[in-house]
Design a protein around this motif. Structure first.
Motif, PDB file in Angstrom:
ATOM      1  N   ALA A  36      22.357  31.334   2.786  1.00 59.08           N
ATOM      2  CA  ALA A  36      23.073  31.052   1.701  1.00 59.08           C
ATOM      3  C   ALA A  36      24.182  30.495   2.775  1.00 59.08           C
ATOM      4  CB  ALA A  36      23.366  32.288   1.519  1.00 59.08           C
ATOM      5  N   LEU A  37      25.432  30.803   2.041  1.00 60.26           N
ATOM      6  CA  LEU A  37      26.322  30.033   3.310  1.00 60.26           C
ATOM      7  C   LEU A  37      26.491  30.679   4.637  1.00 60.26           C
ATOM      8  CD1 LEU A  37      29.943  29.267   4.114  1.00 60.26           C
ATOM      9  CD2 LEU A  37      29.866  31.693   2.737  1.00 60.26           C
ATOM     10  N   ASP A  47      23.438  34.993  -3.177  1.00 54.60           N
ATOM     11  CA  ASP A  47      22.672  35.574  -4.635  1.00 54.60           C
ATOM     12  C   ASP A  47      21.187  34.253  -4.975  1.00 54.60           C
ATOM     13  OD1 ASP A  47      23.018  38.671  -3.954  1.00 54.60           O
ATOM     14  OD2 ASP A  47      24.370  38.016  -5.409  1.00 54.60           O
ATOM     15  N   THR A  48      22.376  33.650  -5.604  1.00 58.88           N
ATOM     16  CA  THR A  48      21.905  32.651  -5.801  1.00 58.88           C
ATOM     17  C   THR A  48      20.787  32.054  -4.461  1.00 58.88           C
ATOM     18  OG1 THR A  48      23.848  32.086  -7.116  1.00 58.88           O
ATOM     19  CG2 THR A  48      22.609  30.324  -7.039  1.00 58.88           C
ATOM     20  N   THR A  49      21.038  31.785  -3.613  1.00 58.07           N
ATOM     21  CA  THR A  49      20.194  30.886  -3.155  1.00 58.07           C
ATOM     22  C   THR A  49      19.310  31.523  -2.594  1.00 58.07           C
ATOM     23  OG1 THR A  49      22.135  30.110  -1.192  1.00 58.07           O
ATOM     24  CG2 THR A  49      19.865  29.461  -0.840  1.00 58.07           C
ATOM     25  N   ASN A  50      19.359  33.099  -2.683  1.00 57.44           N
ATOM     26  CA  ASN A  50      18.441  33.919  -2.341  1.00 57.44           C
ATOM     27  C   ASN A  50      17.302  33.798  -3.661  1.00 57.44           C
ATOM     28  OD1 ASN A  50      18.943  34.577  -0.619  1.00 57.44           O
ATOM     29  ND2 ASN A  50      19.616  36.705  -0.739  1.00 57.44           N
ATOM     30  N   GLU A  51      17.711  33.893  -5.323  1.00 55.93           N
ATOM     31  CA  GLU A  51      17.442  33.787  -6.368  1.00 55.93           C
ATOM     32  C   GLU A  51      16.271  32.487  -6.597  1.00 55.93           C
ATOM     33  OE1 GLU A  51      17.581  33.241 -10.746  1.00 55.93           O
ATOM     34  OE2 GLU A  51      19.328  33.935  -9.409  1.00 55.93           O
ATOM     35  N   ALA A  52      16.497  31.221  -5.771  1.00 54.46           N
ATOM     36  CA  ALA A  52      15.885  30.284  -5.959  1.00 54.46           C
ATOM     37  C   ALA A  52      14.477  29.853  -4.556  1.00 54.46           C
ATOM     38  CB  ALA A  52      17.130  28.746  -5.331  1.00 54.46           C
ATOM     39  N   ARG A  62      17.227  24.220 -11.665  1.00 51.84           N
ATOM     40  CA  ARG A  62      18.421  24.759 -12.586  1.00 51.84           C
ATOM     41  C   ARG A  62      19.925  25.390 -11.473  1.00 51.84           C
ATOM     42  NH1 ARG A  62      18.439  29.927 -13.961  1.00 51.84           N
ATOM     43  NH2 ARG A  62      16.779  30.888 -13.371  1.00 51.84           N
ATOM     44  N   LEU A  63      19.191  26.047 -10.565  1.00 53.81           N
ATOM     45  CA  LEU A  63      20.649  27.150  -9.869  1.00 53.81           C
ATOM     46  C   LEU A  63      21.297  26.163  -9.191  1.00 53.81           C
ATOM     47  CD1 LEU A  63      17.634  30.010  -9.089  1.00 53.81           C
ATOM     48  CD2 LEU A  63      19.891  30.213 -10.458  1.00 53.81           C
ATOM     49  N   GLY A 113      25.070  19.372  -9.913  1.00 51.99           N
ATOM     50  CA  GLY A 113      26.165  19.776  -9.129  1.00 51.99           C
ATOM     51  C   GLY A 113      26.556  20.901  -8.830  1.00 51.99           C
ATOM     52  N   ARG A 114      25.937  21.934  -9.506  1.00 45.57           N
ATOM     53  CA  ARG A 114      25.897  23.381  -9.249  1.00 45.57           C
ATOM     54  C   ARG A 114      25.900  23.567  -7.782  1.00 45.57           C
ATOM     55  NH1 ARG A 114      21.778  22.439 -12.602  1.00 45.57           N
ATOM     56  NH2 ARG A 114      22.159  23.016 -15.668  1.00 45.57           N
ATOM     57  N   ALA A 115      25.380  22.959  -7.077  1.00 40.89           N
ATOM     58  CA  ALA A 115      24.803  23.420  -5.202  1.00 40.89           C
ATOM     59  C   ALA A 115      26.478  23.748  -4.945  1.00 40.89           C
ATOM     60  CB  ALA A 115      24.063  22.756  -4.242  1.00 40.89           C
ATOM     61  N   GLU A 116      26.536  22.206  -5.163  1.00 45.89           N
ATOM     62  CA  GLU A 116      27.797  22.432  -4.927  1.00 45.89           C
ATOM     63  C   GLU A 116      29.009  22.831  -6.242  1.00 45.89           C
ATOM     64  OE1 GLU A 116      25.978  17.784  -4.489  1.00 45.89           O
ATOM     65  OE2 GLU A 116      25.579  19.352  -5.619  1.00 45.89           O
ATOM     66  N   ARG A 117      29.410  23.472  -6.540  1.00 47.98           N
ATOM     67  CA  ARG A 117      30.624  24.621  -7.075  1.00 47.98           C
ATOM     68  C   ARG A 117      30.301  25.612  -6.421  1.00 47.98           C
ATOM     69  NH1 ARG A 117      28.910  21.488 -11.834  1.00 47.98           N
ATOM     70  NH2 ARG A 117      27.010  22.658 -12.332  1.00 47.98           N
ATOM     71  N   LEU A 118      28.682  25.648  -6.090  1.00 45.98           N
ATOM     72  CA  LEU A 118      28.684  27.257  -4.845  1.00 45.98           C
ATOM     73  C   LEU A 118      29.305  26.367  -3.828  1.00 45.98           C
ATOM     74  CD1 LEU A 118      25.454  28.031  -5.621  1.00 45.98           C
ATOM     75  CD2 LEU A 118      27.083  29.943  -6.142  1.00 45.98           C
TER      76      LEU A 118
END
Length: 309
Positions: A17-18, A138-143, A154-155, A159-164
């Motif tokens: 993640a970050l 959590d999002t990166t782990n799920e992906a 989908r995750l 542009g979803r990664a940029e929004r995260l």
């Protein structure tokens, strides 16, 4: 043995993640002096002093930048870095040559458990000040855990990664724990406590990048110059990031590892998300320093006195 290595690699990638993305070992670097000018074009060519190590790729002195009143940030007072868990003995000698007294680790415990504790020379004081981001983690782990291209798109796609990433940077301003950790490090530098001081996270680009930007602006470095220092991470991390993407595709974790590029890179709009949040919450960066980080005028004056010639 190969299967064991692949399992360990997969486990590391699952906690990405970050600045939580696995820190890749640096390419072997020539044995030069501890600090040398960066070869990548930076915000002030010839000003940035990169610390070339074998076990880390994004290590540099924050000194040398010109302030609005024509003064300069002192070299040898404060350094920024990526993870220090893979340092060699030669790297340790270089850090000793810098005269460091304190290292501040902004990683959360899960990162330290995954990548290992900092490998530091004897005598250095290590301070843990974790700055978290659970949503991005959590999002990166799920992906990555899904191994499914459709789930990953989908995750992280569209542009979803940029929004995260923008949400993560806004949390540097809105999250009380993050503000406390950043403020404590600024106070250490202002008081001269344990300086010269180095702070780092895993990739040395987001948490470390924001704190570096805040410090430079606080001592009078113009926005364009401080932004240039922030963006320099893209140059210094380019080879390591290519290896990360290649490793993900080779391991079968991702079919399109370019989906992770927005998480691996630094972008000016990420930085602006935090700056804009500071404007909304505190009226600007000055308000973020005094109200958000609870730094009084005397502390900020001491910071400038210690860091600027």
């Amino acid at each position: 043995m190969r299967a064991t290595h692949l399992r360990r690699t997969a486990a590391a990638l699952l906690t990405a993640a970050l600045c939580f993305l696995p820190a890749c070992a640096a390419d072997p670097a020539p044995d030069r002096s501890a600090a040398s000018p960066a070869t990548s074009p930076g915000p002030a060519a010839g000003t940035v002093h990169r610390v070339e190590l074998r076990g880390a790729v994004n290590v540099r002195d924050l000194g040398g930048y010109r302030t609005r009143d024509g003064r300069h940030v002192r070299y040898g007072r404060v350094f920024r870095a990526d993870g220090l868990g893979k340092l060699t003995s030669a790297d340790g000698k270089k850090l000793t040559g810098l005269g460091l007294r304190t290292v501040v680790d902004l990683r959360v415990p899960a990162e330290t458990a995954r990548d290992g504790a900092d490998r530091l020379p004897r005598g250095l004081k290590l301070i843990s000040r974790p700055v978290p981001d659970r949503r991005l983690n959590d999002t990166t782990n799920e992906a990555l855990g899904s191994k499914d291209p459709d789930t990953q798109r989908r995750l992280l796609g569209g542009g979803r990664a940029e929004r995260l990433m923008r949400a993560t940077y806004r949390s540097f301003v809105t999250d009380a724990q993050s503000r406390r950790q950043f403020a404590a490090t600024v106070r250490d530098l202002a008081d001269g406590r344990g300086t010269p001081l180095l702070f780092h996270c895993t990739a040395g680009k987001d948490r470390t990048g924001w704190l570096s930007y805040v410090l430079l602006r606080a001592v009078g470095v113009p926005d364009a110059t401080a932004t240039g220092d922030y963006l320099l991470s893209n140059d210094l991390r380019a080879a390591a990031d290519r290896r990360t993407r290649a490793g993900l595709e080779k391991s079968g974790r991702m079919r399109d590892a370019d989906l992770l590029t927005p998480l691996l890179a630094v972008r000016e709009d990420y930085l602006r998300a935090a700056v804009d949040q500071a404007r909304r919450d505190y009226g600007g960066l000055d308000g973020y320093l005094t109200e958000g980080l609870d730094l009084d005028s005397r502390t900020l004056a001491r910071l400038r006195s210690r860091l600027v010639d």
